[in-house]
Motif scaffolding. Structure first.
Motif, short mmCIF file in Angstrom:
data_model
loop_
_atom_site.label_atom_id
_atom_site.label_comp_id
_atom_site.label_asym_id
_atom_site.label_seq_id
_atom_site.Cartn_x
_atom_site.Cartn_y
_atom_site.Cartn_z
N GLN A 123 0.83 -1.19 0.00
CA GLN A 123 0.00 0.00 0.00
C GLN A 123 0.88 1.26 0.00
O GLN A 123 2.03 1.22 0.44
N TRP A 280 -2.16 1.97 11.71
CA TRP A 280 -2.92 2.28 10.50
C TRP A 280 -3.49 1.01 9.88
O TRP A 280 -4.65 0.97 9.48
N MET A 281 -2.68 -0.06 9.83
CA MET A 281 -3.15 -1.32 9.26
C MET A 281 -4.27 -1.93 10.10
O MET A 281 -5.25 -2.46 9.57
N ARG A 283 -6.38 -0.30 12.04
CA ARG A 283 -7.58 0.54 11.86
C ARG A 283 -8.22 0.26 10.50
O ARG A 283 -9.44 0.17 10.38
N ARG A 284 -7.38 0.10 9.48
CA ARG A 284 -7.89 -0.18 8.13
C ARG A 284 -8.62 -1.51 8.09
O ARG A 284 -9.68 -1.65 7.47
N LYS A 285 -8.08 -2.51 8.81
CA LYS A 285 -8.72 -3.82 8.84
C LYS A 285 -10.06 -3.77 9.57
O LYS A 285 -11.05 -4.37 9.14
N ARG A 288 -12.67 -2.22 7.35
CA ARG A 288 -13.12 -3.18 6.33
C ARG A 288 -14.12 -4.18 6.90
O ARG A 288 -15.09 -4.53 6.25
#
Length: 291
Positions: A123, A280-281, A283-285, A288
């Motif tokens: 990413q 960040w990863m 939170r992104r997961k 989703r």
């Protein structure tokens, strides 16, 4: 409720693994021996402890667990063995803070190798994190060049690269690799003992090395290898930071070894970058999953 329980189990396991890993370097230093004696004894103790664990599992279940899954397992084992050698070489040739901060570059090497060999394009946030981590490692290595620690810093960087390659092989094969890192200690054990035994083992306090190899390393590797069953990769990555943060503190408390200013600056950049990227990863997961 079961999901919450599994998550707590994962947090506990990875916390124990990260704490155990953080005392690896202090125990190596407490042994007060030459590099080949410590490498051989530490690795041999890990192999013997692993064989005892495997024997107990065989008696309990009536069958052997998967040890080395084919050629990918052999390749990963060779890489894990080489990473142990380069790691110990780094410990003996540069400051502890330099070692743990540079080895923390491992996840970014992993992302780069996955991009090249597995076609998993990172990413944009990961690419930005790579740039910051390159800056941090560059500051630490520049300090090593000026203070005569260039070889040790290079070994730490090579250890991070080799370890990332071993993990990439495991991911590409999608096979069970849990015991491979432990059994791979056979390679540095043979190398270290072959170099040390002709003149005799030279370790002032072998108890620390035996405890490290037979107890600390198996606990650390097993817990950190089991944690991903219950946690996301970013969460597990956060617990690997325990070694990066705590190992220099233990060494400072025990040996009064104060890291150089440039090492602290570069290390702070690395820790902050890894922490921010992992958060960040995570939170992104979670976003989703909600969507």
């Amino acid at each position: 409720m079961s999901h919450t329980s599994d998550h707590r189990k994962g947090l506990l396991l990875t916390a124990i693994g990260g704490l155990a890993l953080s005392i690896d370097i202090p125990l190596v230093r407490l042994g007060e021996g030459d590099i080949w004696s410590i490498l051989g004894m530490r690795s041999a103790a890990t192999v013997l402890a692993t064989l005892v664990i495997l024997g107990a599992m065989r008696l309990a279940s009536g069958k052997w667990p998967i040890l080395v899954p084919g050629r990918p397992g052999l390749l990963a084992g060779l890489l894990y063995g080489l990473s142990s050698l380069t790691f110990v070489l780094a410990v003996f040739n540069t400051n502890t803070a330099n070692v743990v901060f540079i080895v923390a570059f491992n996840p970014m090497f992993g992302a780069l190798l996955s991009w090249i060999f597995l076609k998993e394009k990172p990413q944009p946030a990961t690419l930005i994190a790579m740039l910051f981590m390159i800056l941090g490692v560059g500051l630490i290595v520049s300090e090593g060049l000026s203070s005569g620690h260039a070889f040790g810093d290079a070994m730490a960087l090579l250890s991070a690269l080799i370890l990332a390659a071993a993990i990439t092989v495991g991911r590409a094969s999608r096979r069970e690799m849990g015991f491979v890192p432990l059994l791979a200690a056979f390679l540095p054990a043979v190398l270290g003992l072959a170099q040390a035994l002709p003149s005799g083992l030279a370790i002032a306090h072998p108890g620390w090395i035996l405890f490290n190899g037979a107890v600390v390393m198996p606990v650390a590797f097993w817990c950190l290898a089991t944690g991903p069953r219950y946690l996301s990769a970013p969460e597990v990555g956060m617990f690997y930071l325990l070694e990066t943060v705590l190992a220099p503190i233990w060494v400072w408390l025990i040996f009064a070894e104060t890291p150089a200013a440039m090492t602290l600056v570069g290390g702070s950049i690395l820790v902050a970058t890894i922490a921010a990227h992992s958060l960040w990863m995570a939170r992104r997961k979670s976003i989703r999953q909600v969507l």
